[in-house]
Scaffold this active site. Structure first.
Site, mmCIF file in Angstrom:
data_model
loop_
_atom_site.group_PDB
_atom_site.id
_atom_site.type_symbol
_atom_site.label_atom_id
_atom_site.label_comp_id
_atom_site.label_asym_id
_atom_site.label_seq_id
_atom_site.Cartn_x
_atom_site.Cartn_y
_atom_site.Cartn_z
ATOM 1 N N LYS A 121 0.937 4.205 -2.852
ATOM 2 C CA LYS A 121 0.638 5.601 -2.556
ATOM 3 C C LYS A 121 1.838 6.504 -2.858
ATOM 4 O O LYS A 121 1.668 7.666 -3.257
ATOM 5 C CB LYS A 121 0.197 5.748 -1.100
ATOM 6 N N TYR A 164 0.832 -1.198 0.000
ATOM 7 C CA TYR A 164 0.000 0.000 0.000
ATOM 8 C C TYR A 164 0.870 1.253 0.000
ATOM 9 O O TYR A 164 0.607 2.211 -0.748
ATOM 10 C CB TYR A 164 -0.899 -0.038 1.228
#
Length: 246
Positions: free
Chosen positions: A160, A156
């Site tokens: 991002k 993740y």
């Protein structure tokens, strides 16, 4: 700050921060496209928007990790409204995993697909149309994980971080008429947080200057700022909205 006559598309728009942004834009006069994987949730919010704010709302089922579904979402938006003035890439996913060596290819691809691949495809398609027309604003919802990566959410965090890079690169690609900015969120008390234990909340707030998690409505100010002419000289920027994480 007004959005009268504007059209805003929000992915992950049927719940959490996405829902707050949808309703805020509608309250300011925008018609909205509500996209998420579950059509029923989109339809419920679309009905509420129509009844509460008198604005048009188009519900669309879309898994943004699928290239063809992104294309279909864009086609549906332009078929209904003929334009998109604001795109919010909000859909996100961060599955748990027991250890780094047990992160499978499927999990990796899923996380990258939803958090990075989808925003790239949607921004590329809509940003190109915006630039050829009257311009617009693209808002990428990022995370503090992008600059504070931890072992329990590395896929993740990597996605991002890539989204932050896209924010700057797309700003250069689509300027001067299209502005592209990011909101880098800390921990917010959305419906997902209902599963958090007190110990999890304590860890999340331990190094936060304001000493708490964010309330979902607290994303609205930043989103409206970037969606409107209030931020007319801001592009390629990423705003930290984290309560002051150290």
């Amino acid at each position: 700050m007004t959005m009268d006559g504007k059209v805003a598309l929000v992915t992950g728009g049927s719940r959490g921060l996405g829902m707050r942004m949808v309703t805020a834009f509608a309250a300011l006069g925008a018609d909205v496209i509500i996209a998420s994987r579950k059509l029923e949730n989109c339809e419920k919010l679309a009905q509420f928007v129509g009844e509460e704010y008198g604005r048009k709302a188009l519900p669309v089922a879309c898994n943004v990790s699928d290239w063809e579904q992104c294309d279909a979402l864009v086609a549906a938006a332009y078929a209904e409204f003929g334009r998109v003035d604001v795109l919010v890439n909000n859909a996100g996913l961060s599955p748990l995993y027991p250890s780094l060596d047990q992160v499978g290819e499927g999990l990796w691809d899923k996380v990258i697909g939803i958090n990075l691949k989808g925003p790239f495809r949607l921004s590329s398609l809509i940003g190109t149309r915006m630039a050829a027309g009257d311009g617009g604003s693209i808002i990428n919802i990022s995370s503090m994980a992008a600059i504070r990566p931890a072992p329990e959410h590395l896929p993740y965090a990597a996605a991002k971080a890539g989204l932050n890079a896209l924010t700057e690169g797309l700003a250069q690609a689509f300027g001067p008429t299209v502005r592209v900015n990011g909101i880098q969120c800390g921990a917010f008390l959305t419906d997902i947080s209902e599963a958090w234990t007190p110990e999890v909340v304590e860890v999340l707030t331990r190094d936060v200057a304001l000493g708490r998690c964010g309330e979902p409505d607290e994303v609205v100010g930043a989103a409206v700022y970037f969606a409107t002419e209030a931020s007319s000289f801001a592009t390629g920027a990423t705003l930290r909205l984290d309560g002051g994480v150290r």
